[in-house]
Design an enzyme around this catalytic site. Structure first.
Site, PDB file in Angstrom:
ATOM      1  N   ASP A  45       0.869  -1.194   0.000  1.00  0.00           N
ATOM      2  CA  ASP A  45       0.000   0.000   0.000  1.00  0.00           C
ATOM      3  C   ASP A  45       0.900   1.237   0.000  1.00  0.00           C
ATOM      4  OD1 ASP A  45      -2.039   1.814   0.228  1.00  0.00           O
ATOM      5  OD2 ASP A  45      -2.584   1.294   2.285  1.00  0.00           O
ATOM      6  N   CYS A  73      -3.065   4.348  -4.374  1.00  0.00           N
ATOM      7  CA  CYS A  73      -3.771   5.627  -4.515  1.00  0.00           C
ATOM      8  C   CYS A  73      -3.356   6.306  -5.817  1.00  0.00           C
ATOM      9  CB  CYS A  73      -3.495   6.523  -3.306  1.00  0.00           C
ATOM     10  SG  CYS A  73      -1.748   6.784  -3.017  1.00  0.00           S
TER      11      CYS A  73
HETATM   12  N1  SAH Z   1      -1.470   1.008   4.805  1.00  0.00           N
HETATM   13  C1  SAH Z   1      -1.536   2.161   5.634  1.00  0.00           C
HETATM   14  C2  SAH Z   1      -1.069   3.474   5.027  1.00  0.00           C
HETATM   15  C3  SAH Z   1      -0.596   3.482   3.632  1.00  0.00           C
HETATM   16  S1  SAH Z   1      -0.080   5.087   3.118  1.00  0.00           S
HETATM   17  C4  SAH Z   1      -2.917   2.356   6.180  1.00  0.00           C
HETATM   18  O1  SAH Z   1      -3.817   1.703   5.742  1.00  0.00           O
HETATM   19  O2  SAH Z   1      -3.117   3.156   7.068  1.00  0.00           O
HETATM   20  C5  SAH Z   1       1.591   4.754   2.685  1.00  0.00           C
HETATM   21  C6  SAH Z   1       2.511   4.577   3.865  1.00  0.00           C
HETATM   22  O3  SAH Z   1       3.807   4.255   3.374  1.00  0.00           O
HETATM   23  C7  SAH Z   1       2.693   5.828   4.715  1.00  0.00           C
HETATM   24  O4  SAH Z   1       2.402   5.498   6.045  1.00  0.00           O
HETATM   25  C8  SAH Z   1       4.184   6.182   4.539  1.00  0.00           C
HETATM   26  O5  SAH Z   1       4.753   6.724   5.715  1.00  0.00           O
HETATM   27  C9  SAH Z   1       4.783   4.861   4.217  1.00  0.00           C
HETATM   28  N2  SAH Z   1       6.041   4.841   3.465  1.00  0.00           N
HETATM   29  C10 SAH Z   1       6.482   5.738   2.539  1.00  0.00           C
HETATM   30  N3  SAH Z   1       7.641   5.328   2.006  1.00  0.00           N
HETATM   31  C11 SAH Z   1       7.952   4.152   2.597  1.00  0.00           C
HETATM   32  C12 SAH Z   1       9.030   3.223   2.445  1.00  0.00           C
HETATM   33  N4  SAH Z   1      10.006   3.446   1.580  1.00  0.00           N
HETATM   34  N5  SAH Z   1       9.021   2.121   3.191  1.00  0.00           N
HETATM   35  C13 SAH Z   1       8.014   1.877   4.072  1.00  0.00           C
HETATM   36  N6  SAH Z   1       6.969   2.721   4.258  1.00  0.00           N
HETATM   37  C14 SAH Z   1       6.941   3.827   3.522  1.00  0.00           C
END
Ligand code: SAH
Length: 482
Positions: A410, A437
């Protein structure tokens, strides 16, 4: 062929020039919900217009291959055109599609996902299922942040920033925000006016109240009010707390039969000269420092600083679809990558043997752990760090966890890092559920995975943000050799 023909008609981009007034038909919709039409083969983007409109427009800017025009008047409206319910929809820019019927918005979002998969991903057979629309595409947001300022006569107002500026347009009745907000804002503003509490002035960096934030638990009915202040304390705060406590907020507009009560009134101190809204220090004026809400059977604790999905009803539907696609039977090991506060992880943990969540923001991982404990899950483990680093490391180190039956992804709008996708392929999960998204990066990443042993089995778009151009989707990939 089509490109060649276009170039012939286009005499170096001067089919039209800045300030020309034209009459044109809108035939398509762009990625950000803007109307697209062609004048003698030259493409113009027209914000606030939709396919089927015939409109008088004023050219604002021209480039070689395309230009931008401003909508002046609708001469013949599209059959899909509706009257925006918000009087400031055009100025605000928060909703890009209020003038388009909700049915048409849904169709457009679904087609956007399909088009990306076919054009960017090169997929020919796309197993699309019908988009999951909202029951009520208004008043769905559970989080609002209103800037506070003064109008030209010095009167205290709250509202939103006009598109691309920091000028506040007074408006306390946002069509996509929860209806509670209006009473809360009116109460705070009346209090400020009566007790001469100053509003923040961004240019001079003076004045006290910067923002009013609200968060609403749509299932529990618990409401949080947070005042962001440029100072240490709020004079007469007990008066404000007392007035807010008296508000009775039965919400009928969004079909809920819940009595909303203010459970938490907090101050957030932000004395920095910045346009970041929140500072790091929170003090409680009344009640608790948090509110609770539920998504499905899972309870979440929401503090002023923590992330939470803004449309929990649709989140539930999106995650139920993800869970259906994962088709867990109880013995599976699942890796939930980009897990945020663990929303999907906990959903999956209800049906899996073990879930590993990976998230880059340490604070979100803390929230995820707390949410797991709050719901008594002992089969989830969270890692703080970049997925493209943690997952390869874990894959190398932990022989017993090399196995993954299901991987959920996600990622943020930019999609997954290729190094992560490479490791996911090595882990050989039977299923990959990809929640996205941004259909463009989704299509790119699915192509990568489908070139390495996976087949695209199911695709479903879900509307989490009615009136906006955003679209979420969930897809199922299955390993081909099983
Ligand atoms: N699945 C979660 C949110 C998804 S939004 C929910 O349902 O609430 C995407 C998320 O990816 C965000 O929390 C962001 O902080 C995280 N993110 C961004 N880059 C990342 C990376 N390289 N590795 C791990 N997480 C990451």
């Amino acid at each position: 062929m089509a490109g060649k023909k276009k170039n012939q008609i286009l005499p170096e981009g001067n089919v039209c020039k800045k300030n020309d007034i034209l009459i044109m038909e809108i035939t398509d919709m762009g990625a950000q919900g803007e109307g697209i039409g062609r004048v003698e083969g030259y493409t113009l983007f027209v914000k606030d217009a939709i396919p089927g409109d015939v409109a008088r427009v004023c050219v604002m800017k021209t480039k070689k291959r395309f230009g931008y025009a401003r909508l002046l008047e609708i001469l013949t409206p599209s059959n899909d055109r509706v009257e925006p319910c918000c009087p400031v929809a055009r100025q605000c820019g928060g909703c890009q599609l209020q003038h388009c019927s909700y049915q048409r918005q849904l169709l457009w979002k679904q087609e956007k996902v399909r088009n990306c998969l076919s054009r960017i991903g090169g997929f020919t057979e796309i197993p699309m299922e019908p988009i999951i629309g909202m029951d009520n595409p208004y008043h769905y947001r559970n989080k609002a942040q209103f800037p506070v300022g003064t109008d030209s006569s010095g009167r205290i107002i709250a509202g939103f920033y006009a598109s691309r500026t920091h000028n506040i347009i007074e408006h306390t009745d946002c069509a996509i925000q929860h209806p509670c907000n209006r009473k809360i804002l009116d109460t705070v503003l009346e209090f400020m006016r009566g007790y001469r509490i100053s509003a923040y002035d961004e240019e001079k960096h003076t004045g006290l109240v910067r923002h009013i934030l609200t968060r609403v638990g749509v299932v529990t009915g618990e409401v949080m009010v947070c005042l962001v202040i440029n100072g240490e304390s709020l004079p007469f705060s007990n008066v404000l707390a007392e007035r807010l406590m008296k508000l009775s907020m039965q919400n009928t507009e969004s079909g809920e039969n819940v009595e909303f009560r203010i459970k938490s009134i907090v101050l957030n101190k932000n004395t920095d000269r910045t346009n970041v809204i929140l500072g790091s220090k929170v003090t409680v004026l009344y009640g608790q420092e948090y509110i609770d809400d539920w998504i499905g059977d899972i309870r979440y604790r929401i503090s002023p600083l923590s992330f939470f999905q803004v449309n929990p009803r649709q989140t539930k539907r999106l995650y139920e679809t993800a869970l259906e696609y994962a088709d867990l039977h109880g013995g599976e090991i699942v890796w939930d990558l980009y897990c945020g506060i663990g929303t999907i992880s906990l959903f999956l943990a209800q049906k899996a043997a073990k879930v590993f969540g990976v998230e880059i923001v340490p604070q979100a991982v803390e929230d995820a752990k707390r949410n797991a404990a709050l719901n008594h899950f002992d089969n989830v483990e969270f890692f703080a760090g970049a997925a493209e680093e943690i997952v390869p490391q874990q894959y190398e180190m932990r022989i017993e966890n090399r196995r993954a039956d299901v991987v959920t992804l996600d990622p943020p709008r930019k999609g997954c890092d290729e190094k992560l996708l490479q490791t996911v392929v090595q882990m050989e999960p039977e299923k990959i559920v990809y929640i996205s998204c941004n259909p463009a990066t989704l299509a790119r990443d699915l192509r990568y995975l489908c070139d390495r042993g996976y087949g695209l089995k199911r695709v479903r778009a879900c509307d989490m943000f009615g009136q906006s151009y955003h679209v979420e989707s969930v897809t199922l990939l299955q390993r081909k050799d099983i």
